[in-house]
Design a protein around this motif. Structure first.
Motif, PDB file in Angstrom:
ATOM      1  N   PRO A 125       2.226   6.167  -3.339  1.00 15.65           N
ATOM      2  CA  PRO A 125       3.197   5.385  -4.100  1.00 15.65           C
ATOM      3  C   PRO A 125       3.671   6.161  -5.324  1.00 15.65           C
ATOM      4  O   PRO A 125       3.013   7.108  -5.743  1.00 15.65           O
ATOM      5  CB  PRO A 125       2.392   4.154  -4.524  1.00 15.65           C
ATOM      6  CG  PRO A 125       0.988   4.656  -4.659  1.00 15.65           C
ATOM      7  CD  PRO A 125       0.833   5.723  -3.617  1.00 15.65           C
TER       8      PRO A 125
ATOM      9  N   ILE B  74      -9.715  -5.377  -5.760  1.00 12.85           N
ATOM     10  CA  ILE B  74      -8.730  -4.404  -6.250  1.00 12.85           C
ATOM     11  C   ILE B  74      -8.316  -3.449  -5.127  1.00 12.85           C
ATOM     12  O   ILE B  74      -9.159  -2.962  -4.371  1.00 12.85           O
ATOM     13  CB  ILE B  74      -9.340  -3.587  -7.411  1.00 12.85           C
ATOM     14  CG1 ILE B  74      -9.785  -4.509  -8.544  1.00 12.85           C
ATOM     15  CG2 ILE B  74      -8.381  -2.523  -7.942  1.00 12.85           C
ATOM     16  CD1 ILE B  74      -8.674  -5.268  -9.198  1.00 12.85           C
ATOM     17  N   THR B  75      -7.012  -3.162  -5.067  1.00 13.19           N
ATOM     18  CA  THR B  75      -6.509  -2.223  -4.049  1.00 13.19           C
ATOM     19  C   THR B  75      -6.320  -0.830  -4.664  1.00 13.19           C
ATOM     20  O   THR B  75      -6.304  -0.674  -5.894  1.00 13.19           O
ATOM     21  CB  THR B  75      -5.144  -2.687  -3.497  1.00 13.19           C
ATOM     22  OG1 THR B  75      -4.185  -2.631  -4.568  1.00 13.19           O
ATOM     23  CG2 THR B  75      -5.204  -4.098  -2.950  1.00 13.19           C
ATOM     24  N   ASP B  76      -6.110   0.154  -3.793  1.00 12.18           N
ATOM     25  CA  ASP B  76      -5.797   1.506  -4.278  1.00 12.18           C
ATOM     26  C   ASP B  76      -4.476   1.502  -5.062  1.00 12.18           C
ATOM     27  O   ASP B  76      -4.303   2.257  -6.015  1.00 12.18           O
ATOM     28  CB  ASP B  76      -5.674   2.487  -3.094  1.00 12.18           C
ATOM     29  CG  ASP B  76      -7.002   2.655  -2.365  1.00 12.18           C
ATOM     30  OD1 ASP B  76      -8.052   2.337  -2.967  1.00 12.18           O
ATOM     31  OD2 ASP B  76      -6.990   3.096  -1.197  1.00 12.18           O
ATOM     32  N   LEU B  77      -3.564   0.636  -4.626  1.00 18.80           N
ATOM     33  CA  LEU B  77      -2.278   0.535  -5.329  1.00 18.80           C
ATOM     34  C   LEU B  77      -2.491   0.020  -6.756  1.00 18.80           C
ATOM     35  O   LEU B  77      -1.890   0.535  -7.706  1.00 18.80           O
ATOM     36  CB  LEU B  77      -1.335  -0.394  -4.547  1.00 18.80           C
ATOM     37  CG  LEU B  77       0.072  -0.579  -5.104  1.00 18.80           C
ATOM     38  CD1 LEU B  77       0.845   0.749  -5.152  1.00 18.80           C
ATOM     39  CD2 LEU B  77       0.867  -1.604  -4.288  1.00 18.80           C
ATOM     40  N   ASP B  78      -3.354  -0.983  -6.909  1.00 17.80           N
ATOM     41  CA  ASP B  78      -3.657  -1.496  -8.267  1.00 17.80           C
ATOM     42  C   ASP B  78      -4.226  -0.378  -9.140  1.00 17.80           C
ATOM     43  O   ASP B  78      -3.834  -0.230 -10.302  1.00 17.80           O
ATOM     44  CB  ASP B  78      -4.714  -2.616  -8.217  1.00 17.80           C
ATOM     45  CG  ASP B  78      -4.261  -3.827  -7.436  1.00 17.80           C
ATOM     46  OD1 ASP B  78      -3.088  -4.197  -7.559  1.00 17.80           O
ATOM     47  OD2 ASP B  78      -5.094  -4.400  -6.708  1.00 17.80           O
TER      48      ASP B  78
END
Lengths: 61, 198
Positions: free
Chosen positions: B111, B16-20
């Motif tokens: 984001p 999992i990314t920070d964006l997710d």
């Protein structure tokens, strides 16, 4: 502006990456991917004024 | 990549990314108030494309001001802020005028979530035919790939065409090609670039 060969090279890379992640276990490809995406997020410029200007946002506060 | 694809559901396993995490946090609030569908760049990134993005695009079902008012407050209570402004009536008017409003985490701009009301047959099609993606036990809804790929080609920038190619290569054997051709015809886009030998 990229020329035709540069665009083809980019498209070739995109295809190669998609094919690579299709056949590669998550533990390998997604580790590299997460590091890359997270580093982009961390380095994002968080300057509101610049963001408003570049996106032509008229903040109505 | 470990993907399970069935009908209108994709199970995806990856780190999992920070964006997710930002996306999961936002949709948990939004879905309490209205139906949504995520479109555009984040879909390609979700499925492993390595590129940055400043915003996650989302269409939501049209809602009345009262519902919007609650959703807006709910976002603010959860440490988000509206980049376009804090006057809820003005923000609602932007949505009604088919413009986007953006929400980000407090003290950040990137984001951000770029939210628009459903406005035409294509956005309505995306919402009505959305697919469920399950990633690390979290669920989110995205536009169907047969819509998303031609839509990206229609947008036409290098980044968009590359997103379309990435999704096509990844999901080639699962796509309903008849449906995708039909949508491409409506959008007047040529799928040829996806088959080109490089």
């Amino acid at each position: 502006m990229r020329n035709y060969n540069e665009k083809r090279e980019r498209m070739k890379f995109v295809r190669t990456w998609a094919e690579y992640i299709k056949r590669t276990p998550n533990s390998i490809w997604s580790k590299q991917y997460v590091m890359f995406i997270n580093s982009l997020m961390k380095s994002a410029l968080q300057d509101k004024e610049i963001y408003f200007k570049t996106h032509k946002i008229n903040n109505k506060n | 990549m470990e993907i399970e694809f069935k009908d209108k559901e994709i199970q995806l396993k990856r780190n999992i990314t920070d964006l997710d995490n930002f996306v999961f946090e936002m949709i948990k609030i939004i879905e309490k108030h209205t139906k949504y569908v995520i479109i555009s760049g984040y879909i390609a990134i979700l499925f492993g494309r390595t590129r940055g993005t400043e915003n996650v695009d989302m269409f939501i079902e049209r809602i009345d001001f009262e519902t919007f008012d609650k959703m807006f407050d709910n976002l603010i209570e959860n440490d988000m802020w509206c980049i376009n402004g804090s006057n809820k009536k003005t923000m609602f008017k932007l949505l009604e005028d088919d413009l986007a409003i953006r929400f980000a985490k407090k003290d950040t701009v990137i984001p951000n979530f770029k939210i628009k009301f459903i406005k035409d047959m294509y956005s309505k099609y995306s919402l009505d035919n959305k697919i469920k993606v399950i990633l690390d036990g979290e669920e989110l809804y995205t536009s169907p790939l047969e819509m998303q790929i031609p839509y990206k080609l229609e947008l036409g920038s290098e980044k968009d065409v590359e997103d379309a190619l990435h999704l096509y290569v990844l999901f080639e054997k699962y796509l309903n090609m008849e449906k995708m051709k039909e949508i491409s015809k409506m959008l007047k886009v040529d799928l040829g670039v996806l088959y080109e030998k490089l």
